[in-house]
Design a protein around this motif. Structure first.
Motif, PDB file in Angstrom:
ATOM      1  N   ALA A  41       0.452   5.255   1.044  1.00  0.00           N
ATOM      2  CA  ALA A  41      -0.442   6.293   1.591  1.00  0.00           C
ATOM      3  C   ALA A  41       0.175   7.647   1.240  1.00  0.00           C
ATOM      4  CB  ALA A  41      -0.617   6.080   3.081  1.00  0.00           C
ATOM      5  N   GLY A  42       1.037   8.181   2.124  1.00  0.00           N
ATOM      6  CA  GLY A  42       1.739   9.434   1.797  1.00  0.00           C
ATOM      7  C   GLY A  42       2.995   9.197   0.977  1.00  0.00           C
ATOM      8  N   GLY A  43       3.497   7.984   0.998  1.00  0.00           N
ATOM      9  CA  GLY A  43       4.684   7.621   0.210  1.00  0.00           C
ATOM     10  C   GLY A  43       5.994   8.123   0.803  1.00  0.00           C
ATOM     11  N   GLN A  44       5.972   8.726   1.991  1.00  0.00           N
ATOM     12  CA  GLN A  44       7.178   9.373   2.531  1.00  0.00           C
ATOM     13  C   GLN A  44       8.187   8.373   3.076  1.00  0.00           C
ATOM     14  OE1 GLN A  44       7.590  12.852   2.095  1.00  0.00           O
ATOM     15  NE2 GLN A  44       5.921  12.170   0.778  1.00  0.00           N
ATOM     16  N   SER A  45       7.720   7.205   3.466  1.00  0.00           N
ATOM     17  CA  SER A  45       8.651   6.147   3.882  1.00  0.00           C
ATOM     18  C   SER A  45       8.774   5.095   2.788  1.00  0.00           C
ATOM     19  CB  SER A  45       8.159   5.476   5.178  1.00  0.00           C
ATOM     20  OG  SER A  45       8.148   6.417   6.215  1.00  0.00           O
ATOM     21  N   LEU A  46       7.656   4.810   2.123  1.00  0.00           N
ATOM     22  CA  LEU A  46       7.693   3.746   1.113  1.00  0.00           C
ATOM     23  C   LEU A  46       8.543   4.137  -0.099  1.00  0.00           C
ATOM     24  CD1 LEU A  46       6.737   0.970   0.218  1.00  0.00           C
ATOM     25  CD2 LEU A  46       4.733   2.052  -0.819  1.00  0.00           C
ATOM     26  N   PHE A 100      14.993  12.105  12.789  1.00  0.00           N
ATOM     27  CA  PHE A 100      14.442  11.162  13.754  1.00  0.00           C
ATOM     28  C   PHE A 100      15.145  11.380  15.092  1.00  0.00           C
ATOM     29  CE2 PHE A 100      12.957   8.874  10.000  1.00  0.00           C
ATOM     30  CZ  PHE A 100      11.714   8.438  10.437  1.00  0.00           C
ATOM     31  N   HIS A 142      -0.257  14.082   8.761  1.00  0.00           N
ATOM     32  CA  HIS A 142       0.416  14.577   9.976  1.00  0.00           C
ATOM     33  C   HIS A 142       0.061  16.048  10.234  1.00  0.00           C
ATOM     34  CE1 HIS A 142       2.474  10.859   9.694  1.00  0.00           C
ATOM     35  NE2 HIS A 142       3.603  11.252   9.143  1.00  0.00           N
ATOM     36  N   LEU A 179      -5.030  -0.970   7.566  1.00  0.00           N
ATOM     37  CA  LEU A 179      -5.282  -0.194   8.784  1.00  0.00           C
ATOM     38  C   LEU A 179      -6.256   0.924   8.392  1.00  0.00           C
ATOM     39  CD1 LEU A 179      -2.415   1.172  11.076  1.00  0.00           C
ATOM     40  CD2 LEU A 179      -4.643   2.238  10.836  1.00  0.00           C
ATOM     41  N   SER A 216       1.869   1.856  10.432  1.00  0.00           N
ATOM     42  CA  SER A 216       2.177   0.622   9.696  1.00  0.00           C
ATOM     43  C   SER A 216       3.677   0.491   9.460  1.00  0.00           C
ATOM     44  CB  SER A 216       1.461   0.606   8.342  1.00  0.00           C
ATOM     45  OG  SER A 216       0.081   0.777   8.531  1.00  0.00           O
ATOM     46  N   THR A 253       0.912  10.162   6.539  1.00  0.00           N
ATOM     47  CA  THR A 253      -0.375   9.859   7.176  1.00  0.00           C
ATOM     48  C   THR A 253      -0.157   9.065   8.466  1.00  0.00           C
ATOM     49  OG1 THR A 253      -0.608   7.719   6.067  1.00  0.00           O
ATOM     50  CG2 THR A 253      -1.431   9.673   4.869  1.00  0.00           C
ATOM     51  N   ALA A 311       9.779   6.677  15.657  1.00  0.00           N
ATOM     52  CA  ALA A 311       8.733   7.552  15.100  1.00  0.00           C
ATOM     53  C   ALA A 311       7.749   7.958  16.193  1.00  0.00           C
ATOM     54  CB  ALA A 311       8.006   6.846  13.963  1.00  0.00           C
ATOM     55  N   GLU A 312       7.277   9.196  16.078  1.00  0.00           N
ATOM     56  CA  GLU A 312       6.484   9.777  17.161  1.00  0.00           C
ATOM     57  C   GLU A 312       5.085   9.150  17.282  1.00  0.00           C
ATOM     58  OE1 GLU A 312       8.357  11.448  15.075  1.00  0.00           O
ATOM     59  OE2 GLU A 312       9.654  12.772  16.253  1.00  0.00           O
ATOM     60  N   LEU A 320       0.858  -1.189   0.000  1.00  0.00           N
ATOM     61  CA  LEU A 320       0.000   0.000   0.000  1.00  0.00           C
ATOM     62  C   LEU A 320       0.887   1.229   0.000  1.00  0.00           C
ATOM     63  CD1 LEU A 320      -2.365  -1.255   2.779  1.00  0.00           C
ATOM     64  CD2 LEU A 320      -3.102  -0.714   0.456  1.00  0.00           C
TER      65      LEU A 320
HETATM   66  C1  LIG Z   1      13.476  12.881   5.435  1.00  0.00           C
HETATM   67  C2  LIG Z   1      12.414  12.214   6.259  1.00  0.00           C
HETATM   68  C3  LIG Z   1      12.377  12.443   7.625  1.00  0.00           C
HETATM   69  C4  LIG Z   1      11.409  11.825   8.394  1.00  0.00           C
HETATM   70  N1  LIG Z   1      11.398  12.077   9.748  1.00  0.00           N
HETATM   71  C5  LIG Z   1      10.448  11.497  10.506  1.00  0.00           C
HETATM   72  C6  LIG Z   1      10.386  11.765  11.920  1.00  0.00           C
HETATM   73  O1  LIG Z   1      11.177  12.530  12.486  1.00  0.00           O
HETATM   74  N2  LIG Z   1       9.419  11.126  12.634  1.00  0.00           N
HETATM   75  C7  LIG Z   1       8.511  10.264  12.042  1.00  0.00           C
HETATM   76  O2  LIG Z   1       7.663   9.729  12.743  1.00  0.00           O
HETATM   77  N3  LIG Z   1       8.540  10.033  10.730  1.00  0.00           N
HETATM   78  C8  LIG Z   1       9.480  10.617   9.954  1.00  0.00           C
HETATM   79  N4  LIG Z   1       9.486  10.367   8.602  1.00  0.00           N
HETATM   80  C9  LIG Z   1       8.511   9.414   8.051  1.00  0.00           C
HETATM   81  C10 LIG Z   1       7.185  10.108   7.763  1.00  0.00           C
HETATM   82  O3  LIG Z   1       6.542  10.490   8.956  1.00  0.00           O
HETATM   83  C11 LIG Z   1       6.248   9.180   6.971  1.00  0.00           C
HETATM   84  O4  LIG Z   1       5.260   9.990   6.479  1.00  0.00           O
HETATM   85  C12 LIG Z   1       5.573   8.075   7.716  1.00  0.00           C
HETATM   86  O5  LIG Z   1       6.462   7.222   8.399  1.00  0.00           O
HETATM   87  C13 LIG Z   1       4.850   7.130   6.739  1.00  0.00           C
HETATM   88  O6  LIG Z   1       3.669   7.707   6.374  1.00  0.00           O
HETATM   89  P1  LIG Z   1       3.196   7.654   4.874  1.00  0.00           P
HETATM   90  O7  LIG Z   1       1.743   8.003   4.872  1.00  0.00           O
HETATM   91  O8  LIG Z   1       4.093   8.491   4.053  1.00  0.00           O
HETATM   92  O9  LIG Z   1       3.331   6.088   4.534  1.00  0.00           O
HETATM   93  P2  LIG Z   1       3.898   5.363   3.240  1.00  0.00           P
HETATM   94  O10 LIG Z   1       5.318   5.740   3.033  1.00  0.00           O
HETATM   95  O11 LIG Z   1       2.966   5.521   2.104  1.00  0.00           O
HETATM   96  O12 LIG Z   1       3.815   3.845   3.756  1.00  0.00           O
HETATM   97  C14 LIG Z   1       4.638   3.380   4.803  1.00  0.00           C
HETATM   98  C15 LIG Z   1       4.325   1.899   5.049  1.00  0.00           C
HETATM   99  O13 LIG Z   1       3.022   1.745   5.606  1.00  0.00           O
HETATM  100  C16 LIG Z   1       2.195   0.915   4.763  1.00  0.00           C
HETATM  101  N5  LIG Z   1       0.856   1.515   4.827  1.00  0.00           N
HETATM  102  C17 LIG Z   1       0.536   2.810   4.550  1.00  0.00           C
HETATM  103  N6  LIG Z   1      -0.768   3.042   4.838  1.00  0.00           N
HETATM  104  C18 LIG Z   1      -1.271   1.856   5.281  1.00  0.00           C
HETATM  105  C19 LIG Z   1      -2.552   1.444   5.758  1.00  0.00           C
HETATM  106  N7  LIG Z   1      -3.585   2.309   5.858  1.00  0.00           N
HETATM  107  N8  LIG Z   1      -2.733   0.146   6.138  1.00  0.00           N
HETATM  108  C20 LIG Z   1      -1.687  -0.730   6.094  1.00  0.00           C
HETATM  109  N9  LIG Z   1      -0.450  -0.395   5.665  1.00  0.00           N
HETATM  110  C21 LIG Z   1      -0.239   0.879   5.272  1.00  0.00           C
HETATM  111  C22 LIG Z   1       2.856   0.966   3.395  1.00  0.00           C
HETATM  112  O14 LIG Z   1       2.566  -0.189   2.648  1.00  0.00           O
HETATM  113  C23 LIG Z   1       4.328   1.040   3.774  1.00  0.00           C
HETATM  114  O15 LIG Z   1       4.811  -0.240   4.108  1.00  0.00           O
HETATM  115  C24 LIG Z   1      10.437  10.968   7.799  1.00  0.00           C
HETATM  116  C25 LIG Z   1      10.456  10.747   6.412  1.00  0.00           C
HETATM  117  C26 LIG Z   1      11.437  11.362   5.647  1.00  0.00           C
HETATM  118  C27 LIG Z   1      11.426  11.125   4.163  1.00  0.00           C
END
Ligand SMILES: Cc1cc2nc3c(=O)[nH]c(=O)nc-3n(C[C@H](O)[C@H](O)[C@H](O)COP(=O)(O)OP(=O)(O)OC[C@H]3O[C@@H](n4cnc5c(N)ncnc54)[C@H](O)[C@@H]3O)c2cc1C
Length: 291
Positions: free
Chosen positions: A32-37, A193, A78, A167, A117, A111, A123-124, A30
């Motif tokens: 969502a925001g793509g920031q970790s994936l 982090f 967030h 989720l 997930s 998100t 992570a906070e 999946l």
């Molecule tokens: C430079 C940088 C610094 C960062 N610093 C921090 C920080 O200080 N603290 C912090 O907490 N985070 C930090 N992050 C991470 C950020 O908060 C991400 O947004 C978060 O971890 C993942 O959210 P996302 O919506 O982008 O998820 P995605 O990247 O889209 O997905 C992350 C994972 O979750 C799964 N997933 C997503 N949505 C669902 C769902 N609804 N059900 C089941 N699985 C799902 C995906 O398949 C993937 O495995 C940072 C990221 C970057 C790029």
């Protein structure tokens, strides 16, 4: 680097999403925001055959105040958690914490469902979900499931979701009147982090601690609760000495990992200093709300 080739779907409903998950299961990811994936795809840490982009599943994008609970849809960004007056009124520790999460551009996309997930131990939001005793609601074609935050985080980047589970919502009990709260972290640069972070909630009745919760991140393989410290506070007058003792107890059994950013000893030291400060601040806020 660039990701390995993948197929792509972008459903616009919950039903379609869980049907796709049932069909592709462990072969898909999946987004969502793509920031970790996205970084994980680019570094080829993950090579899914299919990406299911859920950004159009807007029925998972909400914050709802119910009696005694805040319900937060998994697609809530967030930045909404940081700025929503509904969230601030129900659980002010959330906005206090959110401005520590990454940078504004990332908070605009990331998100809560993605953060939980992803299950990063530093992570906070995962830590807050443990501190606040959240329940995590999931959906799959097999039905609905509730997983307590206590049981959700299994290890670094590992959670209790099945391959076909989405989720969908996080349920957060609101704090009782007279409860103080605080979150503090230490990172090398703003937006990084945290090397260590501590959150606490403390409720005082008639000068005695009636409820205490302490949680930490960055110092273990998952976000941690500190039951020994909580027990040490319950039923006690919250003097400086008592709070400091609880901070020591909270850190006594920590075994943080050493890495490029900090030694294990330094992380442990930070956790104890932060725990002391956080407990004192939470006590002060509890007193303010009870007078
Ligand atoms: C430079 C940088 C610094 C960062 N610093 C921090 C920080 O200080 N603290 C912090 O907490 N985070 C930090 N992050 C991470 C950020 O908060 C991400 O947004 C978060 O971890 C993942 O959210 P996302 O919506 O982008 O998820 P995605 O990247 O889209 O997905 C992350 C994972 O979750 C799964 N997933 C997503 N949505 C669902 C769902 N609804 N059900 C089941 N699985 C799902 C995906 O398949 C993937 O495995 C940072 C990221 C970057 C790029």
């Amino acid at each position: 680097m660039k990701p390995a080739p993948f197929d792509y779907r972008c459903p616009d409903s919950l039903e379609e999403t869980i049907e796709l998950l049932a069909r592709y299961g462990g072969d898909c990811k999946l987004m969502a925001g793509g920031q970790s994936l996205t970084p994980m795809l680019n570094f080829r840490v993950v090579k899914p055959e299919m990406i299911i982009d859920i950004r159009k599943v807007l029925e998972m994008d909400y914050v709802r105040q119910l009696p005694g609970f805040l319900h937060v849809g998994a697609l809530t960004r967030h930045r909404i958690l940081e700025t929503s007056p509904v969230v601030a009124a129900a659980l002010p520790i959330i906005p206090e914490t959110m401005h520590h999460v990454a940078h504004l551009a990332i908070r605009n996309r990331g998100t809560i469902g993605g953060s939980l997930s992803h299950a990063d131990p530093a992570a906070e939001l995962p830590m807050l979900s443990r501190l606040l005793d959240a329940d995590i609601q999931t959906r799959s074609v097999r039905g609905e499931r509730t997983i307590s935050a206590h049981d959700f985080f299994l290890g670094p980047l590992t959670n209790a979701l099945e391959d076909d589970e989405l989720l969908v919502r996080i349920d957060l009990p609101v704090l009782q009147p007279g409860t103080g709260w605080c979150f503090m972290e230490h990172a090398r640069r703003a937006g990084d982090f945290a090397l260590a972070a501590v959150g606490a909630v403390v409720r005082i009745e008639d000068g005695i601690v009636a409820e205490a919760r302490v949680a930490m991140m960055g110092v273990g393989d998952t976000p941690l609760r500190c039951p020994d410290a909580e027990e040490a506070l319950l039923g006690q007058a919250p003097s400086d000495a008592q709070l400091d003792q609880a901070a020591r107890v909270a850190c006594a059994s920590l075994e943080p990992r050493q890495d490029l950013h900090a030694s294990a000893e330094y992380r442990k030291h930070l956790a104890q200093v932060l725990a002391r400060r956080v407990l004192r601040m939470a006590r002060g806020r509890a007193k303010e709300t009870t007078t």
